[in-house]
Design an enzyme around this catalytic site. Structure first.
Site, PDB file in Angstrom:
ATOM      1  N   GLU A   6      -2.708  -3.080  -4.728  1.00  0.00           N
ATOM      2  CA  GLU A   6      -4.176  -3.595  -4.838  1.00  0.00           C
ATOM      3  C   GLU A   6      -5.122  -2.763  -5.474  1.00  0.00           C
ATOM      4  O   GLU A   6      -5.872  -2.160  -4.786  1.00  0.00           O
ATOM      5  CB  GLU A   6      -4.191  -3.797  -3.369  1.00  0.00           C
ATOM      6  CG  GLU A   6      -3.480  -4.809  -2.664  1.00  0.00           C
ATOM      7  CD  GLU A   6      -3.739  -5.322  -1.368  1.00  0.00           C
ATOM      8  OE1 GLU A   6      -4.285  -4.345  -0.554  1.00  0.00           O
ATOM      9  OE2 GLU A   6      -3.387  -6.385  -0.820  1.00  0.00           O
ATOM     10  N   CYS A  29       0.761  -1.066  -0.023  1.00  0.00           N
ATOM     11  CA  CYS A  29      -0.066  -0.043  -0.044  1.00  0.00           C
ATOM     12  C   CYS A  29       0.876   1.353   0.164  1.00  0.00           C
ATOM     13  O   CYS A  29       0.500   2.248  -0.350  1.00  0.00           O
ATOM     14  CB  CYS A  29      -1.183  -0.117   1.250  1.00  0.00           C
ATOM     15  SG  CYS A  29      -2.043  -1.321   0.992  1.00  0.00           S
TER      16      CYS A  29
END
Ligand code: AHR
Length: 659
Positions: free
Chosen positions: A379, A240
């Site tokens: 993601e 992330c």
């Protein structure tokens, strides 16, 4: 429980043909199949859990450039100290002015408390560096102490020295300090001159003994643990963190190269992510930047696999339906695409032809780093099939293919391991012709039990699989205990058996500081002085160190049904050593009799074994008890071409057989 298993383990040293076999495992030695990629088992690095600053990156000073929003975070000051902002480094303009205090019994001093303190080792040398000047002219003296504040002794100093600062121009000064004592939470003190004003910037303290001795180097025990794993691929910088909390705080590799003094600070997204484990002082100095990453990849023998931002902010934390505000419009993607192309040039380009390649050479590495892969997007997904991700990735793929057709591109199927978005993600990756798809699964034991055959049914024509982040998260026990790791070992037999389509796998996350973690389980835990390889680390290492060169067909007479515990197995041959390597994992509580038949061989001369005993369910390796569970090497016998052995409950055993 442990004693029982050790006794049963000893039974492996003798062949036991008379026992009824629970599992007859047949290995077809004459039919080597898919090549096991050199990249098959690797590492995933993300600056989460203080993995970089305060962790792998060996710098001991926090906020060395005084750029944290609160300029003095990490620093205690006394006397006449002021923060100024016209320093010598454009992107880090703040520095401190240490002025005289005009009183014989008062002192100007700054003291840094490091990252949860500074780990200092007796007898070791530390390199203190500072940029300094005497702005009003003249010469000054700075005294530098490494101190143990908590001591009951007469003197807090455990090492010190002095530096003469000369003249009005900024210069870098270096001082080597030898420590007289081991202290886990030492501090660094710099005393100002009592008569002459002195400016200080980029105040730094490193152990001299970093990994491979690099000055802007890595903490030795942690880098060594990476090397020890024999990783084939090294993914960086996340996770992330590639996306940041918002686009402003995304990871920007161009800010991480060039002189360390001028790399701008970035907020670390893990600073904010969990309010129940909140770290307001978590920033990225970028001291461990892309040059250091490529160099470390080379040092540990892993293929680098950088992942860059696709022009999207984190979809968990930003409402994708609000596309215009949180993601970059397609027509504005050029700087992001340039980042990819320029990174490839930085890694591989000709220094006489490209400015980024020249920077690499100027930093000390004229030879290319031989980058072969690039990941675009972490993601990401196509929310409600609006193609938010895939329409952006498409533009990247087109541009990268045009500029660098030799580079393999990795897309993603998003954060879910199955379901609608996952399926849409895979369909999009196929349509776009991504070379590999990054799948993530932080899942429960039940999930792992159900997915033991996951890749058997995958389409063989599509992109290859990169199991880019995964770990078994036991419900209510999210820590690195053996009871979860055994399922990772069992699951990995399926990765290995499907090596024709699974080309990479990286357990995640990699590192965690015991006082600074946001996410667990993790592969390696550490405090300021010690580190511990978890059982999950050992599982990864055992696969990476025993990956062989080609998959061998293997049949198990009693392969567990979906969702059941049982005996899981895979086999490879190592054509370079002539070894046949069979991995056997018993996830049940009970010992299992196995018979391993090497079809195609008349006899086996020697068998070495490596056993990882995970039977003590709650047991974990910690910094206080780092070797509670470690792989144990042994030998066993074969009769002809057959090994009969007992695999104790919850054990992972590797058999390495040679003709
Ligand atoms: O590994 C921790 C996080 O898990 C990664 O940053 C992210 O990609 C995933 O959600």
């Amino acid at each position: 429980m442990r004693l029982r298993n050790i006794l049963l383990g000893a039974a492996m040293t003798a062949a036991m043909p008379s026992l009824a076999q629970d599992n007859v495992i047949t290995v077809e030695t004459a039919k080597p199949g898919a090549e096991v990629q050199s990249t098959m088992y690797g590492i995933f690095f993300e600056d989460i859990n203080y993995a970089a600053d305060g962790g792998l990156y060996a710098e001991l000073v926090m906020n060395r450039s005084f750029e944290f929003p609160n300029r003095l975070v990490g620093w205690d000051i006394s006397g006449n100290v002021t923060v100024r902002e016209d320093g010598p480094f454009e992107r880090n303009p703040h520095y401190l002015r240490l002025g005289p205090i005009n009183h014989g019994h008062k002192h100007t001093m700054i003291e840094n408390s490091g990252f949860f303190g500074m780990g200092i080792k007796k007898g070791a040398e530390y390199r203190f560096t500072v940029w300094a000047r005497c702005p009003e002219g003249g010469n000054s003296k700075l005294w530098v102490d490494i101190v143990d504040n908590a001591t009951m002794g007469e003197d807090q100093k455990i090492g010190n020295g002095g530096i003469d600062i000369k003249g009005k121009e900024w210069q870098k000064y270096t001082l080597i300090i030898r420590a007289s004592k081991t202290v886990e939470k030492a501090h660094l003190r710099v005393w100002g001159d009592s008569r002459v004003t002195t400016d200080v910037e980029h105040v730094s303290l490193f152990p001299v003994d970093t990994y491979k001795g690099d000055e802007n180097g890595m903490r030795k025990d942690l880098a060594q643990a990476l090397f020890d794993m024999h990783p084939g691929v090294f993914r960086f910088p996340g996770g992330c963190i590639v996306e940041g909390t918002d686009l402003e705080t995304r990871y920007q590799w161009k800010n991480t190269v060039g002189p360390v003094e001028n790399r701008p600070l970035n907020e670390n997204r893990w600073h904010y992510t969990f309010t129940q484990r909140y770290y307001p002082n978590y920033f990225q100095s970028y001291g461990l930047g892309f040059y250091e990453y490529f160099r470390l990849s080379e040092q540990i023998g892993a293929e680098p696999l950088p992942v860059l931002n696709v022009g999207m902010s984190c979809q968990y934390q930003n409402d994708i339906r609000n596309e215009k505000h949180v993601h970059v419009a397609i027509e504005d993607l050029k700087p992001y695409i340039d980042d990819c192309i320029d990174l490839i040039e930085f890694a591989n380009g000709d220094p006489t032809k490209n400015e980024w390649a020249k920077l690499r050479a100027d930093m000390g590495h004229p030879a290319p780093f031989n980058l072969k892969f690039i990941g675009v997007g972490n993601e990401q997904w196509d929310y409600d099939n609006n193609k938010a991700f895939s329409k952006r990735l498409e533009v990247f793929i087109e541009a990268i293919r045009k500029a660098h057709p030799e580079i393999k591109i990795i897309g993603t199927s998003g954060p879910n391991s199955e379901g609608r978005d996952f399926d849409l993600g895979w369909m999009a990756m196929k349509r776009l012709g991504a070379d590999l798809v990054d799948e993530h699964f932080y899942r429960s034991i039940e999930w792992f039990k159900n997915e033991m055959n996951r890749y058997d049914e995958y389409d063989r024509t599509g992109p290859k699989v990169f199991a880019g982040e995964y770990a078994c998260h036991d419900r209510g026990k999210k820590y690195n205990h053996a009871g979860a790791s055994i399922y990772e070992a069992a699951f990995m037999t399926n990765l290995e058996k499907n090596a024709d389509i699974v080309h990479m796998a990286t357990y995640a996350p990699l590192f965690a500081h015991v006082e600074g973690w946001q996410w667990r389980p993790d592969a390696i835990w550490f405090d300021n002085l010690r580190s511990a390889k978890t059982v999950s680390y050992h599982v990864q290492a055992l696969y990476a160190q025993n990956k062989g060169t080609n998959v061998l067909p293997v049949a198990n007479s009693n392969h567990p049904r979906k969702g059941d515990d049982g005996v899981f197995t895979s086999a490879v041959v190592d054509k370079t050593t002539g070894e046949y390597i069979v991995k056997v994992i018993n996830t049940t509580e009970e010992p299992k009799q196995v018979q391993i038949k090497f079809e195609g061989l008349k006899s086996i001369a020697q068998v070495r074994t490596i056993t990882l005993d995970c039977s003590d369910y709650e047991l974990e390796n910690t910094v206080d008890n780092p070797t509670a569970i470690t792989p144990i090497e042994g030998t066993t016998n074969a009769e002809g071409n057959t090994i009969n052995a007992t695999i104790p409950g919850k054990n992972f055993v590797i058999f390495k057989a040679k003709k």
